[in-house]
Design a protein around this motif. Structure first.
Motif, PDB file in Angstrom:
ATOM      1  N   ALA A 166      84.952  34.438  71.754  1.00 22.63           N
ATOM      2  CA  ALA A 166      84.068  35.542  70.657  1.00 22.63           C
ATOM      3  C   ALA A 166      84.743  35.147  69.439  1.00 22.63           C
ATOM      4  CB  ALA A 166      84.031  36.745  70.449  1.00 22.63           C
ATOM      5  N   SER A 167      86.214  34.779  69.478  1.00 22.65           N
ATOM      6  CA  SER A 167      86.562  34.134  67.815  1.00 22.65           C
ATOM      7  C   SER A 167      86.181  32.861  67.782  1.00 22.65           C
ATOM      8  CB  SER A 167      88.048  34.127  68.236  1.00 22.65           C
ATOM      9  OG  SER A 167      88.054  33.179  69.298  1.00 22.65           O
ATOM     10  N   GLY A 168      85.864  31.828  68.857  1.00 23.69           N
ATOM     11  CA  GLY A 168      85.850  30.569  68.223  1.00 23.69           C
ATOM     12  C   GLY A 168      84.687  30.393  67.901  1.00 23.69           C
ATOM     13  N   GLU A 169      82.973  31.368  68.742  1.00 21.45           N
ATOM     14  CA  GLU A 169      82.106  31.231  68.198  1.00 21.45           C
ATOM     15  C   GLU A 169      81.948  31.674  66.531  1.00 21.45           C
ATOM     16  OE1 GLU A 169      78.997  30.761  69.777  1.00 21.45           O
ATOM     17  OE2 GLU A 169      80.046  30.255  71.218  1.00 21.45           O
ATOM     18  N   SER A 170      82.860  32.748  66.082  1.00 19.79           N
ATOM     19  CA  SER A 170      82.382  33.390  64.602  1.00 19.79           C
ATOM     20  C   SER A 170      83.646  32.693  63.838  1.00 19.79           C
ATOM     21  CB  SER A 170      83.244  34.397  65.364  1.00 19.79           C
ATOM     22  OG  SER A 170      82.758  35.520  65.891  1.00 19.79           O
ATOM     23  N   GLY A 171      84.061  31.894  63.860  1.00 24.18           N
ATOM     24  CA  GLY A 171      84.856  30.842  63.566  1.00 24.18           C
ATOM     25  C   GLY A 171      86.462  31.412  62.935  1.00 24.18           C
ATOM     26  N   GLY A 172      86.950  31.453  63.449  1.00 26.38           N
ATOM     27  CA  GLY A 172      88.052  32.549  62.916  1.00 26.38           C
ATOM     28  C   GLY A 172      88.602  33.558  64.005  1.00 26.38           C
ATOM     29  N   LEU A 173      88.578  34.804  63.147  1.00 26.97           N
ATOM     30  CA  LEU A 173      88.594  35.969  64.604  1.00 26.97           C
ATOM     31  C   LEU A 173      86.732  36.463  65.075  1.00 26.97           C
ATOM     32  CD1 LEU A 173      90.897  37.328  61.667  1.00 26.97           C
ATOM     33  CD2 LEU A 173      91.170  36.502  64.085  1.00 26.97           C
ATOM     34  N   ALA A 314      94.590  28.772  66.421  1.00 27.28           N
ATOM     35  CA  ALA A 314      93.780  27.124  65.249  1.00 27.28           C
ATOM     36  C   ALA A 314      92.992  26.335  66.328  1.00 27.28           C
ATOM     37  CB  ALA A 314      94.759  26.395  64.873  1.00 27.28           C
ATOM     38  N   PHE A 315      93.917  26.463  67.444  1.00 30.00           N
ATOM     39  CA  PHE A 315      92.483  25.650  67.788  1.00 30.00           C
ATOM     40  C   PHE A 315      91.478  25.769  68.767  1.00 30.00           C
ATOM     41  CE2 PHE A 315      91.818  20.553  69.688  1.00 30.00           C
ATOM     42  CZ  PHE A 315      92.081  20.319  68.338  1.00 30.00           C
ATOM     43  N   ILE A 316      90.818  26.332  68.594  1.00 29.02           N
ATOM     44  CA  ILE A 316      89.567  27.483  69.627  1.00 29.02           C
ATOM     45  C   ILE A 316      89.238  26.621  71.065  1.00 29.02           C
ATOM     46  CG2 ILE A 316      88.641  28.404  67.412  1.00 29.02           C
ATOM     47  CD1 ILE A 316      86.545  27.501  68.469  1.00 29.02           C
ATOM     48  N   GLY A 317      89.374  25.524  71.247  1.00 27.55           N
ATOM     49  CA  GLY A 317      88.698  25.393  72.706  1.00 27.55           C
ATOM     50  C   GLY A 317      89.051  23.696  72.373  1.00 27.55           C
ATOM     51  N   LEU A 318      88.799  23.405  73.841  1.00 24.02           N
ATOM     52  CA  LEU A 318      88.540  21.811  74.259  1.00 24.02           C
ATOM     53  C   LEU A 318      87.333  21.950  75.495  1.00 24.02           C
ATOM     54  CD1 LEU A 318      91.752  20.275  75.255  1.00 24.02           C
ATOM     55  CD2 LEU A 318      90.614  20.157  72.934  1.00 24.02           C
ATOM     56  N   PHE A 319      86.599  20.378  74.987  1.00 22.37           N
ATOM     57  CA  PHE A 319      85.056  21.295  76.494  1.00 22.37           C
ATOM     58  C   PHE A 319      84.692  19.951  76.664  1.00 22.37           C
ATOM     59  CE2 PHE A 319      85.128  23.789  72.742  1.00 22.37           C
ATOM     60  CZ  PHE A 319      84.785  25.614  73.129  1.00 22.37           C
ATOM     61  N   GLY A 327      89.157   7.264  84.555  1.00 22.49           N
ATOM     62  CA  GLY A 327      89.582   8.063  84.303  1.00 22.49           C
ATOM     63  C   GLY A 327      90.180   9.235  83.698  1.00 22.49           C
ATOM     64  N   THR A 328      90.116   8.608  81.884  1.00 29.35           N
ATOM     65  CA  THR A 328      90.094   9.352  80.984  1.00 29.35           C
ATOM     66  C   THR A 328      89.215   9.876  80.631  1.00 29.35           C
ATOM     67  OG1 THR A 328      89.932   7.631  79.896  1.00 29.35           O
ATOM     68  CG2 THR A 328      91.834   7.846  80.217  1.00 29.35           C
ATOM     69  N   HIS A 329      89.553  10.780  80.136  1.00 31.10           N
ATOM     70  CA  HIS A 329      88.798  12.047  79.932  1.00 31.10           C
ATOM     71  C   HIS A 329      88.375  11.980  78.202  1.00 31.10           C
ATOM     72  CE1 HIS A 329      89.294  15.107  83.112  1.00 31.10           C
ATOM     73  NE2 HIS A 329      90.154  13.670  83.027  1.00 31.10           N
ATOM     74  N   LEU A 330      86.887  12.039  78.095  1.00 31.03           N
ATOM     75  CA  LEU A 330      86.159  12.493  76.460  1.00 31.03           C
ATOM     76  C   LEU A 330      85.856  13.470  76.132  1.00 31.03           C
ATOM     77  CD1 LEU A 330      84.361   9.215  75.919  1.00 31.03           C
ATOM     78  CD2 LEU A 330      86.308   9.983  74.478  1.00 31.03           C
ATOM     79  N   VAL A 331      86.248  14.641  75.404  1.00 37.40           N
ATOM     80  CA  VAL A 331      86.411  16.095  74.919  1.00 37.40           C
ATOM     81  C   VAL A 331      86.228  15.908  73.395  1.00 37.40           C
ATOM     82  CG1 VAL A 331      88.413  16.164  77.155  1.00 37.40           C
ATOM     83  CG2 VAL A 331      88.246  16.843  74.748  1.00 37.40           C
ATOM     84  N   VAL A 332      84.789  17.086  73.561  1.00 42.14           N
ATOM     85  CA  VAL A 332      85.465  17.923  72.321  1.00 42.14           C
ATOM     86  C   VAL A 332      86.099  18.712  72.283  1.00 42.14           C
ATOM     87  CG1 VAL A 332      83.454  19.022  70.697  1.00 42.14           C
ATOM     88  CG2 VAL A 332      82.941  17.428  72.088  1.00 42.14           C
ATOM     89  N   GLY A 333      86.208  19.104  70.616  1.00 40.04           N
ATOM     90  CA  GLY A 333      87.591  19.907  70.446  1.00 40.04           C
ATOM     91  C   GLY A 333      86.951  20.569  69.192  1.00 40.04           C
ATOM     92  N   PHE A 334      87.129  21.988  68.369  1.00 41.90           N
ATOM     93  CA  PHE A 334      86.663  23.564  67.769  1.00 41.90           C
ATOM     94  C   PHE A 334      88.471  23.104  66.999  1.00 41.90           C
ATOM     95  CE2 PHE A 334      83.231  22.785  69.429  1.00 41.90           C
ATOM     96  CZ  PHE A 334      81.918  22.228  68.925  1.00 41.90           C
ATOM     97  N   CYS A 335      88.948  22.786  65.504  1.00 47.24           N
ATOM     98  CA  CYS A 335      89.984  24.004  65.789  1.00 47.24           C
ATOM     99  C   CYS A 335      89.039  24.673  64.061  1.00 47.24           C
ATOM    100  CB  CYS A 335      90.363  22.635  64.513  1.00 47.24           C
ATOM    101  SG  CYS A 335      92.192  23.463  63.664  1.00 47.24           S
ATOM    102  N   VAL A 336      89.763  26.023  63.719  1.00 50.87           N
ATOM    103  CA  VAL A 336      88.944  26.529  62.933  1.00 50.87           C
ATOM    104  C   VAL A 336      89.857  27.748  62.220  1.00 50.87           C
ATOM    105  CG1 VAL A 336      86.793  27.544  64.063  1.00 50.87           C
ATOM    106  CG2 VAL A 336      88.716  29.005  64.331  1.00 50.87           C
ATOM    107  N   GLU A 337      91.049  27.306  62.412  1.00 52.01           N
ATOM    108  CA  GLU A 337      92.206  28.096  61.155  1.00 52.01           C
ATOM    109  C   GLU A 337      92.400  26.920  60.423  1.00 52.01           C
ATOM    110  OE1 GLU A 337      92.074  30.497  60.176  1.00 52.01           O
ATOM    111  OE2 GLU A 337      90.832  31.900  61.340  1.00 52.01           O
ATOM    112  N   GLU A 338      93.928  27.191  58.970  1.00 49.01           N
ATOM    113  CA  GLU A 338      94.432  26.026  58.651  1.00 49.01           C
ATOM    114  C   GLU A 338      95.754  25.886  59.421  1.00 49.01           C
ATOM    115  OE1 GLU A 338      94.435  27.887  54.659  1.00 49.01           O
ATOM    116  OE2 GLU A 338      92.218  26.628  54.369  1.00 49.01           O
ATOM    117  N   GLY A 339      96.129  26.489  60.332  1.00 44.88           N
ATOM    118  CA  GLY A 339      97.087  26.497  61.277  1.00 44.88           C
ATOM    119  C   GLY A 339      97.859  25.330  61.651  1.00 44.88           C
ATOM    120  N   VAL A 340      96.817  23.944  62.037  1.00 46.47           N
ATOM    121  CA  VAL A 340      96.566  23.123  62.556  1.00 46.47           C
ATOM    122  C   VAL A 340      95.658  21.320  61.312  1.00 46.47           C
ATOM    123  CG1 VAL A 340      95.872  21.287  64.622  1.00 46.47           C
ATOM    124  CG2 VAL A 340      96.328  23.707  64.791  1.00 46.47           C
TER     125      VAL A 340
END
Length: 436
Positions: A166-173, A314-319, A327-340
């Motif tokens: 929910a916080s990731g979708e919302s963009g912070g909290l 700050a880092f809400i998820g890896l997809f 064997g290596t991975h490409l993933v998508v990440g989202f960051c929505v806070e200034e903590g990182v």
């Protein structure tokens, strides 16, 4: 310096803008498209990482989205699914990261989302006409995702499964995000997880930006000007005068404004836009601190994974995106806070290891949409109360029409919504031109 007079000026060359331009061109209207960036695409932005296409902006499509699926069919484009997660990491009841089998977490999420959106069909009886039950909608549009999750009285572990999402979708909290935003998607996805989740799984084989480029190449009777930011838009009642940041002046009988809602406030409109427009731009619809990353990882684990942080992380998820032959991975990440600081490699590595301790960052690319002056935010995610008042900022003003995935009736926050909005706006201004 003033250039030749056009039938219409389209401000912005993202999906909404290129759709509007193509619609107008198909009607024989001489159209000028002004784009602030050095490329078309807007919040769609395809890059390359580890020799593969990755999306740093809009990414996912689905056949339940009629407008974008029409474009995919028109241009004969292929689609590919993201990897299915073999395992998933979520905060457990004690707040520490815990690993679950991918199938188990999917089943548990389905159960929780079904509880979250129980009875939702009465609010969105006609999902592409969200105000069909406006009186019912008003009851729930005031609620945030946080409000609704607390009503469910879940166990600590189940709460954590929903808080991060929910916080990731919302963009912070989760308190920022309106309950009606995913509720609307849930209804359009057929009121079940298989339809809701599918819209975050399929990608274009050639990349999302390529689709915009194909649309741009298909626009008749038009001129495209890149690197042309708009400073002011004046509607004198008989024509629209658009002034670029460079000082160049363009005139047309009408205009379509397709920039994100968050940046409306940065353009000098005269007459001034009504208060609901400026309020929406100041409040923000696009997630204001959004950063999207594509990461190339290696690690001592088998198969693709999905990881979600705790609320407020700050880092809400890896997809999962793709498991490469080595064997290596490409993933998508989202960051929505200034903590990182996403430009600090060590901070990014630490944030990734918080979600998956065995992961090692080989390389990564990103786009900071929050600090992009022509976006000032990422994906559209409405706040409580904004859907109820959305019609107020969809209305044309004088000789101006507005188009953006931010204000679409249907798949708002998705490419499909941007295309829908561009069609509606173009048809409106074409009607004005027919009356001139």
């Amino acid at each position: 310096m003033t250039t030749a007079h056009y039938d219409a000026i389209v401000i912005g060359a993202g999906f909404a803008g290129m759709t509007a331009a193509r619609e107008l061109g198909s009607r024989g209207k001489r159209t000028l498209v002004l784009e602030a960036k050095d490329r078309v695409g807007g919040r769609a932005y395809t890059e390359t990482l580890a020799g593969h296409l990755v999306e740093l902006g809009g990414a996912w499509v689905h056949w339940t989205q009629p407008h974008v699926w029409t474009e995919i069919t028109r241009y004969g484009l292929g689609i590919v699914p993201d990897e299915k997660a073999v395992f998933a990491n979520f905060p457990g009841a004690d707040g520490q990261m815990k690993t679950y089998p991918g199938a188990e977490i999917l089943a548990r999420q389905q159960e929780l989302l079904e509880r979250l959106f129980a009875g939702w069909e009465e609010y969105f009886e006609r999902p592409h006409d969200p105000w069909f039950r406006a009186e019912k909608l008003a009851e729930v549009d005031k609620l945030s995702l946080r409000d609704r999750i607390l009503e469910l009285e879940l166990s600590p572990e189940d709460e954590n499964l929903l808080w991060g999402w929910a916080s990731g979708e919302s963009g912070g909290l989760s308190s920022r995000g309106a309950l009606t935003m995913p509720g609307h998607w849930w209804a359009m996805g057929g009121l079940q997880l298989i339809g809701f989740d599918a819209i975050f799984n399929l990608r274009l084989e050639v990349g999302m930006q390529k689709l915009v480029e194909l649309m741009a190449a298909d626009v008749a009777e038009s001129e495209l000007r890149l690197n042309t930011a708009v400073k002011a838009v004046h509607d004198d009642g008989t024509a629209v005068i658009v002034t670029a940041a460079s000082g160049e002046v363009f005139t047309a009988s009408t205009a379509v404004v397709t920039v994100p809602v968050n940046v409306w406030k940065n353009i000098e409109f005269s007459p001034a836009l009504p208060e609901p427009y400026t309020r929406a731009s100041t409040e923000t619809i696009g997630v204001p601190n959004a950063v999207k990353l594509a990461l190339h990882l290696r690690g001592d684990f088998e198969g693709a994974f999905y990881a979600q942080g705790e609320e407020g992380s700050a880092f809400i998820g890896l997809f999962p995106h793709r498991v490469l032959p080595d064997g290596t991975h490409l993933v998508v990440g989202f960051c929505v806070e200034e903590g990182v600081d996403v430009n600090d490699r060590k901070q990014v590595e630490d944030a990734v290891r918080h979600l998956e301790p065995r992961a090692e960052v080989i390389d990564y690319k990103l786009h900071d949409w929050g600090r992009d002056e022509f976006s000032e935010g990422g994906w559209a995610y409405r706040q409580p109360g904004q859907l109820t008042t959305m019609q107020e900022i969809q209305r044309p003003q004088g000789r101006l029409a507005f188009a953006s995935g931010d204000i679409a009736n249907g798949w708002s926050g998705c490419v499909d919504g941007a295309i829908e909005s561009g069609i509606v706006a173009a048809r409106h201004v074409a009607g004005l031109l027919g009356q001139d």
